[in-house]
Design a protein around this motif. Structure first.
Motif, PDB file in Angstrom:
ATOM      1  N   GLU A 142       0.833  -1.200   0.000  1.00  0.00           N
ATOM      2  CA  GLU A 142       0.000   0.000   0.000  1.00  0.00           C
ATOM      3  C   GLU A 142       0.869   1.251   0.000  1.00  0.00           C
ATOM      4  N   TYR A 143       0.323   2.326  -0.521  1.00  0.00           N
ATOM      5  CA  TYR A 143       1.066   3.573  -0.655  1.00  0.00           C
ATOM      6  C   TYR A 143       1.323   4.192   0.710  1.00  0.00           C
ATOM      7  N   ARG A 144       2.604   4.477   0.967  1.00  0.00           N
ATOM      8  CA  ARG A 144       3.015   5.215   2.168  1.00  0.00           C
ATOM      9  C   ARG A 144       3.969   6.301   1.704  1.00  0.00           C
ATOM     10  N   PRO A 145       3.566   7.565   1.788  1.00  0.00           N
ATOM     11  CA  PRO A 145       4.428   8.635   1.297  1.00  0.00           C
ATOM     12  C   PRO A 145       5.737   8.718   2.076  1.00  0.00           C
ATOM     13  N   THR A 146       6.824   8.974   1.358  1.00  0.00           N
ATOM     14  CA  THR A 146       8.134   9.155   1.979  1.00  0.00           C
ATOM     15  C   THR A 146       8.131  10.462   2.764  1.00  0.00           C
ATOM     16  N   GLN A 147       8.628  10.404   3.969  1.00  0.00           N
ATOM     17  CA  GLN A 147       8.724  11.594   4.817  1.00  0.00           C
ATOM     18  C   GLN A 147      10.146  12.138   4.699  1.00  0.00           C
ATOM     19  N   GLY A 148      10.309  13.200   3.940  1.00  0.00           N
ATOM     20  CA  GLY A 148      11.638  13.787   3.767  1.00  0.00           C
ATOM     21  C   GLY A 148      12.463  13.025   2.755  1.00  0.00           C
ATOM     22  N   VAL A 149      13.276  12.092   3.245  1.00  0.00           N
ATOM     23  CA  VAL A 149      14.163  11.333   2.362  1.00  0.00           C
ATOM     24  C   VAL A 149      14.507   9.990   3.000  1.00  0.00           C
ATOM     25  N   ARG A 150      14.733   8.979   2.164  1.00  0.00           N
ATOM     26  CA  ARG A 150      15.278   7.681   2.577  1.00  0.00           C
ATOM     27  C   ARG A 150      16.581   7.515   1.806  1.00  0.00           C
ATOM     28  N   ILE A 151      17.612   7.042   2.465  1.00  0.00           N
ATOM     29  CA  ILE A 151      18.894   6.832   1.790  1.00  0.00           C
ATOM     30  C   ILE A 151      19.168   5.337   1.747  1.00  0.00           C
ATOM     31  N   LEU A 152      19.333   4.820   0.531  1.00  0.00           N
ATOM     32  CA  LEU A 152      19.607   3.402   0.317  1.00  0.00           C
ATOM     33  C   LEU A 152      21.015   3.284  -0.262  1.00  0.00           C
ATOM     34  N   GLU A 153      21.845   2.422   0.330  1.00  0.00           N
ATOM     35  CA  GLU A 153      23.216   2.240  -0.138  1.00  0.00           C
ATOM     36  C   GLU A 153      23.377   0.831  -0.698  1.00  0.00           C
ATOM     37  N   PHE A 154      24.024   0.760  -1.862  1.00  0.00           N
ATOM     38  CA  PHE A 154      24.249  -0.535  -2.501  1.00  0.00           C
ATOM     39  C   PHE A 154      25.337  -0.380  -3.553  1.00  0.00           C
ATOM     40  N   GLU A 155      25.824  -1.494  -4.057  1.00  0.00           N
ATOM     41  CA  GLU A 155      26.782  -1.484  -5.155  1.00  0.00           C
ATOM     42  C   GLU A 155      26.069  -1.864  -6.428  1.00  0.00           C
ATOM     43  N   SER A 156      26.461  -1.229  -7.524  1.00  0.00           N
ATOM     44  CA  SER A 156      25.844  -1.514  -8.812  1.00  0.00           C
ATOM     45  C   SER A 156      26.917  -1.519  -9.885  1.00  0.00           C
ATOM     46  N   GLN A 157      26.698  -2.331 -10.908  1.00  0.00           N
ATOM     47  CA  GLN A 157      27.608  -2.314 -12.047  1.00  0.00           C
ATOM     48  C   GLN A 157      27.355  -1.047 -12.844  1.00  0.00           C
ATOM     49  N   LEU A 158      28.432  -0.506 -13.424  1.00  0.00           N
ATOM     50  CA  LEU A 158      28.303   0.708 -14.219  1.00  0.00           C
ATOM     51  C   LEU A 158      27.735   0.430 -15.594  1.00  0.00           C
ATOM     52  N   GLU A 159      28.050  -0.663 -16.155  1.00  0.00           N
ATOM     53  CA  GLU A 159      27.548  -1.055 -17.469  1.00  0.00           C
ATOM     54  C   GLU A 159      26.892  -2.409 -17.304  1.00  0.00           C
ATOM     55  N   SER A 160      25.933  -2.700 -18.143  1.00  0.00           N
ATOM     56  CA  SER A 160      25.202  -3.953 -17.979  1.00  0.00           C
ATOM     57  C   SER A 160      26.097  -5.184 -18.090  1.00  0.00           C
ATOM     58  N   ARG A 161      27.237  -5.074 -18.807  1.00  0.00           N
ATOM     59  CA  ARG A 161      28.124  -6.245 -18.930  1.00  0.00           C
ATOM     60  C   ARG A 161      29.530  -5.972 -18.414  1.00  0.00           C
ATOM     61  N   GLY A 162      29.733  -4.825 -17.849  1.00  0.00           N
ATOM     62  CA  GLY A 162      31.079  -4.479 -17.396  1.00  0.00           C
ATOM     63  C   GLY A 162      31.400  -5.091 -16.049  1.00  0.00           C
ATOM     64  N   ASP A 163      32.680  -5.010 -15.682  1.00  0.00           N
ATOM     65  CA  ASP A 163      33.084  -5.533 -14.377  1.00  0.00           C
ATOM     66  C   ASP A 163      33.345  -4.403 -13.391  1.00  0.00           C
ATOM     67  N   LYS A 164      33.122  -3.152 -13.812  1.00  0.00           N
ATOM     68  CA  LYS A 164      33.314  -2.018 -12.924  1.00  0.00           C
ATOM     69  C   LYS A 164      32.052  -1.802 -12.092  1.00  0.00           C
ATOM     70  N   THR A 165      32.269  -1.549 -10.808  1.00  0.00           N
ATOM     71  CA  THR A 165      31.129  -1.304  -9.939  1.00  0.00           C
ATOM     72  C   THR A 165      31.203   0.101  -9.351  1.00  0.00           C
ATOM     73  N   CYS A 166      30.070   0.534  -8.844  1.00  0.00           N
ATOM     74  CA  CYS A 166      29.942   1.859  -8.265  1.00  0.00           C
ATOM     75  C   CYS A 166      29.195   1.718  -6.945  1.00  0.00           C
ATOM     76  N   GLU A 167      29.689   2.386  -5.933  1.00  0.00           N
ATOM     77  CA  GLU A 167      28.978   2.427  -4.663  1.00  0.00           C
ATOM     78  C   GLU A 167      27.931   3.536  -4.783  1.00  0.00           C
TER      79      GLU A 167
END
Length: 185
Positions: free
Chosen positions: A33-58
Motif C-alpha cells: 500500500e502507498y506510504r508517502p516518503t517523509q523527507g528522504v530515505r537513503i539506500l546504499e548498494f553497489e551496482s555495475q556501471l555497465e550492464s556487462r562491465g566488471d566495474k562497480t559503483c557504490e
C-alpha cells in the motif's frame, strides 16, 4: 571504486520508492500500500556501471519525498549530488508539467549535465499509458527517457540504470579532469 550520490525525485505517488527499492534490491513495500516518503530515505548498494562491465559503483540512492512541504530540505539533499533521476507517472497528466519544476530546481540550478539526469516514466501495475513519445517540454526532451514497468521488464530497467550510472561516472570524471587541467595551466 567510484561513489555516486543519486537523487530520485518527482511528483507525489509517481513510484520513486518502488523504483528505489527495486534498484537497491530492498524488498520493503515493493508493491504494498502507498506510504508517502517523509523527507528522504537513503539506500546504499553497489551496482555495475555497465550492464556487462566488471566495474562497480557504490551508490547512495536518495529517495526524496515528492511533497513540497519538504522544500526547505532540498538544498541539503542537493549537496554533493552526482546525478538526478526524475520519476513521474505518465498516467497522471499533471506530472508532465510538474517535472519541469523538479528539473529546474534539481538539475538546472545545480548546473548538472544532461548525462547526469535521467527521466523515468514509471508505469504502475494496470497502467493505461502507452510506451511511446510523451509531450515533454523542450528542455526535458534532451534528457534520456526510459519507460519502466517492473511487472513486465524489470531487468530492462536495471540495465538502463546501470548505463545511466556509467554516464554519470564519465561526466564527473571528465569534469574533474578539466578542473585539474585548468589548475595545471
Amino acid at each position: 571504486m567510484f561513489k555516486a550520490k543519486i537523487l530520485i525525485i518527482g511528483p507525489k505517488e509517481s513510484g520513486k520508492t518502488t523504483l528505489a527499492n527495486f534498484l537497491s534490491n530492498t524488498t520493503e513495500n515493493l508493491y504494498g500500500e502507498y506510504r508517502p516518503t517523509q523527507g528522504v530515505r537513503i539506500l546504499e548498494f553497489e551496482s555495475q556501471l555497465e550492464s556487462r562491465g566488471d566495474k562497480t559503483c557504490e551508490v547512495e540512492l536518495w529517495d526524496c519525498s515528492g511533497d513540497f512541504r519538504f522544500e526547505s530540505c532540498w538544498p541539503a539533499l542537493m549537496k554533493d549530488c552526482s546525478g538526478v533521476v526524475i520519476t513521474f507517472n505518465p498516467d497522471v497528466p499533471s506530472h508532465l508539467k510538474e517535472i519541469e519544476t523538479w528539473h529546474s530546481v534539481f538539475v538546472s540550478s545545480q548546473g548538472l549535465q544532461d548525462a547526469q539526469s535521467l527521466l523515468i516514466a514509471h508505469h504502475k501495475p494496470g497502467s493505461e499509458a502507452e510506451k511511446g513519445r510523451l509531450p515533454l517540454a523542450s528542455n526535458l526532451g534532451k534528457l534520456q527517457l526510459i519507460h519502466s514497468n517492473l511487472e513486465e521488464e524489470p531487468e530492462d530497467v536495471r540495465a538502463a540504470f546501470c548505463r545511466y550510472l556509467g554516464d554519470v561516472v564519465r561526466a564527473i570524471s571528465e569534469s574533474r579532469e578539466r578542473e585539474e587541467m585548468s589548475i595545471i595551466s
